[in-house]
Design a protein around this motif. Structure first.
Motif, PDB file in Angstrom:
ATOM      1  N   UNK A 172       0.811  -1.220   0.000  1.00 33.76           N
ATOM      2  CA  UNK A 172       0.000   0.000   0.000  1.00 33.76           C
ATOM      3  C   UNK A 172       0.847   1.274   0.000  1.00 33.76           C
ATOM      4  N   UNK A 173       2.124   1.167   0.373  1.00 35.34           N
ATOM      5  CA  UNK A 173       3.018   2.326   0.348  1.00 35.34           C
ATOM      6  C   UNK A 173       3.690   2.505  -1.013  1.00 35.34           C
ATOM      7  N   UNK A 174       3.406   1.585  -1.922  1.00 33.57           N
ATOM      8  CA  UNK A 174       4.077   1.632  -3.212  1.00 33.57           C
ATOM      9  C   UNK A 174       5.478   1.060  -3.160  1.00 33.57           C
ATOM     10  N   UNK A 175       5.755   0.268  -2.113  1.00 34.54           N
ATOM     11  CA  UNK A 175       7.071  -0.345  -1.933  1.00 34.54           C
ATOM     12  C   UNK A 175       7.051  -1.806  -2.386  1.00 34.54           C
ATOM     13  N   UNK A 176       8.212  -2.309  -2.747  1.00 32.14           N
ATOM     14  CA  UNK A 176       8.342  -3.732  -3.041  1.00 32.14           C
ATOM     15  C   UNK A 176       8.256  -4.521  -1.745  1.00 32.14           C
ATOM     16  N   UNK A 177       7.448  -5.567  -1.755  1.00 36.25           N
ATOM     17  CA  UNK A 177       7.352  -6.474  -0.610  1.00 36.25           C
ATOM     18  C   UNK A 177       7.814  -7.857  -1.046  1.00 36.25           C
ATOM     19  N   UNK A 178       8.594  -8.501  -0.179  1.00 33.81           N
ATOM     20  CA  UNK A 178       9.076  -9.856  -0.436  1.00 33.81           C
ATOM     21  C   UNK A 178       8.636 -10.748   0.711  1.00 33.81           C
ATOM     22  N   UNK A 179       7.863 -11.763   0.395  1.00 32.45           N
ATOM     23  CA  UNK A 179       7.326 -12.680   1.409  1.00 32.45           C
ATOM     24  C   UNK A 179       6.660 -11.906   2.545  1.00 32.45           C
ATOM     25  N   UNK A 180       5.948 -10.841   2.178  1.00 37.59           N
ATOM     26  CA  UNK A 180       5.191 -10.057   3.142  1.00 37.59           C
ATOM     27  C   UNK A 180       5.955  -8.942   3.819  1.00 37.59           C
TER      28      UNK A 180
ATOM     29  N   UNK B  96      13.845 -16.216   2.319  1.00 39.40           N
ATOM     30  CA  UNK B  96      12.519 -16.702   2.695  1.00 39.40           C
ATOM     31  C   UNK B  96      12.600 -18.176   3.063  1.00 39.40           C
ATOM     32  N   UNK B  97      12.394 -18.471   4.343  1.00 36.80           N
ATOM     33  CA  UNK B  97      12.374 -19.869   4.780  1.00 36.80           C
ATOM     34  C   UNK B  97      11.272 -20.637   4.052  1.00 36.80           C
ATOM     35  N   UNK B  98      10.117 -20.015   3.926  1.00 36.60           N
ATOM     36  CA  UNK B  98       8.971 -20.682   3.300  1.00 36.60           C
ATOM     37  C   UNK B  98       9.273 -21.066   1.851  1.00 36.60           C
ATOM     38  N   UNK B  99       9.955 -20.177   1.138  1.00 41.42           N
ATOM     39  CA  UNK B  99      10.257 -20.448  -0.270  1.00 41.42           C
ATOM     40  C   UNK B  99      11.252 -21.596  -0.406  1.00 41.42           C
ATOM     41  N   UNK B 100      12.230 -21.666   0.487  1.00 39.83           N
ATOM     42  CA  UNK B 100      13.176 -22.790   0.461  1.00 39.83           C
ATOM     43  C   UNK B 100      12.422 -24.103   0.618  1.00 39.83           C
ATOM     44  N   UNK B 101      11.548 -24.147   1.614  1.00 39.94           N
ATOM     45  CA  UNK B 101      10.804 -25.387   1.870  1.00 39.94           C
ATOM     46  C   UNK B 101       9.901 -25.734   0.681  1.00 39.94           C
ATOM     47  N   UNK B 102       9.215 -24.748   0.136  1.00 39.66           N
ATOM     48  CA  UNK B 102       8.307 -25.011  -0.983  1.00 39.66           C
ATOM     49  C   UNK B 102       9.065 -25.505  -2.215  1.00 39.66           C
ATOM     50  N   UNK B 103      10.206 -24.897  -2.505  1.00 36.42           N
ATOM     51  CA  UNK B 103      10.993 -25.325  -3.665  1.00 36.42           C
ATOM     52  C   UNK B 103      11.481 -26.761  -3.506  1.00 36.42           C
TER      53      UNK B 103
END
Length: 442
Positions: free
Chosen positions: A24-32, A50-57
Motif C-alpha cells: 500500500x506504500x508503493x514499496x516492493x514487498x518480499x514474502x510479506x 525466505x524460509x517458506x520459499x526454500x521449503x516449498x521449492x
C-alpha cells in the motif's frame, strides 16, 4: 561471456502470490516484508531469505520426482549456498547433503545431517576429508583412479570400509555457457565412460571399499531437458554392463544437478519435463537390465535456493554523463554478487521505494569497487534514481553468498531470514575489524 535474456521480461515486474508484491506504500514487498523497511532496519547491502520459499521449492522437487519414481532422493548441493540456516532447514525437510570439500562436509555434520545421508563429491579430495567421510559413513563418489587408491589406503589405515560410488563422465553437451559444462570430452571431472569398467573392476578387488553407486553431473543452469535423457540413458546402459560383465549390482544412481534456476525472464522447461527426461529412461533401463531396487538421487542446488533470496543495495552517487551514459552507484557489487558482474547470471532489478513511479530512464547499476567490470545490471529501465533509493535484485540465492569476497576491504553483508512473518539475523554483518582477523603485523 553473457547469457541471453528477454529484455522486455527482464524489466517487467511480475507479482508472485505470497512472495513478490507492491504494498500500500508503493514499496516492493518480499514474502510479506516491506523491502524499504528491511533496508532501514538492517542496513545494506542485505541478503533477505525466505524460509517458506526454500521449503516449498524443495518439496516441489521431491513431489515431482517421487510421483514418477518413488525411490528418489534429493540431495541439496551445498556449493550453491552454504548458509547454515538454509542447510538446517533442508536437513529438517529430509534433504541429503551433497558436499565438495572438507569444509562443506564439516558443515553438514554441524547442522545435524546423518553421515549416511552425506554425499562427498569433488575432483581433488584431501585425505583429511576422505578420513572424515569414512568415519561418518558418507558416500564418497570417487573422481579418479588415483583417488580410488587414496580412499582404499585411508580406509585400510582406519580399519574400516569406505562406501563409494564412481563419477562417470558420459560426455554430454548441454548447450549452456562453457564454464558450466562439466561433462565434455575435455572436462576435468570424473572418469570417462570407456574407462569406467576398469575403475569398477579395480574397486571390486579392494578389501576396504563397498561399491554402492555411480554418479555423474553434466552441468549447471541447464535450460533444456534433453541432455538429461542422453546422460541418463548412457549411465543406465553402463550400469547394465556392470551387472552383465562384472556381476556388480548397484544400489544408487546419482544423476547430479544442474536444473536451471527458473528466472522469470527465461523459458525454462517445466519441472515435469526434467523429471521425465531423467526418470523415464531410468525406469526403462532399470527394467530392461533387471537391476532390482535402485535409488535415484538428484543433486539440485540453484533450483532450490535461487528464488528464495533477494539482495538489497542502496544508491549513492548517480552520474548522468553528457554522452548519455547513466550510472547509479550501489553500496555492493562484485564483492557480494560476483556472478552478476560476470554476466553469468542476470537479475531483475527494481527500485523498492518507487515501484509505482513511471520508468523514466535507462541506467546502469554499478558497484563501489575499483574494477571496471563491477556492474550489477546494465541498461535497466527504472524511475529517476537518486541517493538513498533502495534497489532489489531478485532471485539471488544461488552462487552469491557462496562466493563472497573482500575486494577493496568491504566487509561481508548481513543476512536476514523471514520466518512466518518474523525476522531473524542468521548471519551478522561483518565489522571492519573482521577483515584483519588472523593477520599480524611484523
Amino acid at each position: 561471456m553473457e547469457v541471453e535474456v528477454d529484455e522486455t521480461r527482464l524489466n517487467q515486474f511480475t507479482p508472485e502470490k505470497g512472495y513478490y508484491a507492491i504494498n500500500e506504500k508503493g514499496h516492493l514487498a518480499f514474502d510479506g516484508a516491506d523491502c524499504v523497511n528491511l533496508a532501514r532496519e538492517f542496513g545494506t547491502p542485505l541478503y533477505v531469505v525466505s524460509e517458506r520459499k526454500i521449503r516449498e521449492n524443495y518439496q516441489a522437487l521431491v513431489k515431482a520426482f517421487t510421483d514418477v519414481y518413488q525411490d528418489t532422493k534429493i540431495a541439496y548441493a551445498y556449493k550453491a549456498n552454504p548458509l547454515m540456516a538454509a542447510l538446517q532447514i533442508l536437513n529438517e525437510e529430509g534433504a541429503l547433503a551433497e558436499v565438495i570439500s572438507t569444509g562443506e562436509l564439516f558443515l553438514a555434520d554441524v547442522v545435524g545431517v546423518e553421515g549416511s545421508r552425506i554425499i562427498l563429491n569433488g575432483c581433488n579430495k584431501d585425505r583429511k576429508g576422505i578420513q572424515l567421510a569414512i568415519k561418518l559413513g558418507a558416500l564418497i563418489n570417487v573422481d579418479s583412479f588415483q583417488e580410488l587408491k587414496m580412499v582404499e589406503e585411508e580406509a585400510a589405515r582406519m580399519n574400516m570400509k569406505a562406501r563409494i560410488g564412481i563419477r562417470i563422465n558420459p560426455v554430454v553437451r548441454t548447450g549452456t555457457l562453457s564454464v558450466w559444462e562439466t561433462a565434455l570430452d575435455e572436462s576435468k571431472f570424473g572418469i570417462r565412460l570407456e574407462k569406467g569398467l576398469d575403475a569398477y573392476r579395480r574397486a571390486k578387488k579392494m578389501k576396504n571399499v563397498d561399491i554402492i553407486g555411480i554418479q555423474t553431473h553434466i552441468g549447471s543452469q541447464i535450460e533444456n531437458e534433453k541432455p538429461y535423457t542422453v546422460a541418463t540413458t548412457r549411465i543406465m546402459d553402463f550400469v547394465g554392463s556392470l551387472k552383465r560383465e562384472l556381476d556388480i549390482t548397484l544400489q544408487v544412481v546419482d544423476m547430479g544437478g544442474g536444473i536451471a534456476v527458473p528466472f522469470s525472464y527465461i523459458d525454462r522447461p517445466p519441472l515435469s519435463a526434467y523429471v521425465h527426461a531423467i526418470a523415464d529412461p531410468f525406469i526403462e533401463k532399470r527394467e530392461e537390465y533387471d537391476l532390482g531396487d535402485l535409488t535415484l538421487v538428484l543433486e539440485p542446488g540453484g533450483s532450490i535456493i535461487g528464488t528464495s533470496v533477494i539482495l538489497l543495495v542502496t544508491v549513492g552517487v548517480v552520474k548522468r554523463e553528457e554522452s548519455g551514459k547513466k550510472w547509479a552507484m550501489a553500496d555492493g557489487g562484485a564483492n557480494i554478487n560476483l556472478r552478476a558482474t560476470q554476466g553469468w547470471y542476470v537479475y531483475q532489478c527494481f527500485c523498492c521505494n518507487k515501484m509505482t513511479e513511471p520508468k523514466k530512464e535507462t541506467i546502469n547499476i554499478a558497484g563501489p569497487l575499483c574494477y571496471a567490470g563491477d556492474v550489477l545490471a546494465y541498461d535497466r529501465e527504472l524511475p529517476h534514481l537518486e541517493e538513498g533509493d533502495v534497489l532489489a535484485l531478485l532471485d539471488c540465492g544461488a552462487y552469491t553468498m557462496a562466493i563472497l569476497n573482500r575486494y577493496n576491504s568491504y566487509p561481508f553483508p548481513a543476512v536476514v531470514m523471514l520466518q512466518k512473518g518474523k525476522l531473524k539475523v542468521v548471519k551478522r554483518r561483518e565489522m571492519v575489524t573482521d577483515l584483519f582477523m588472523g593477520e599480524e603485523l611484523i
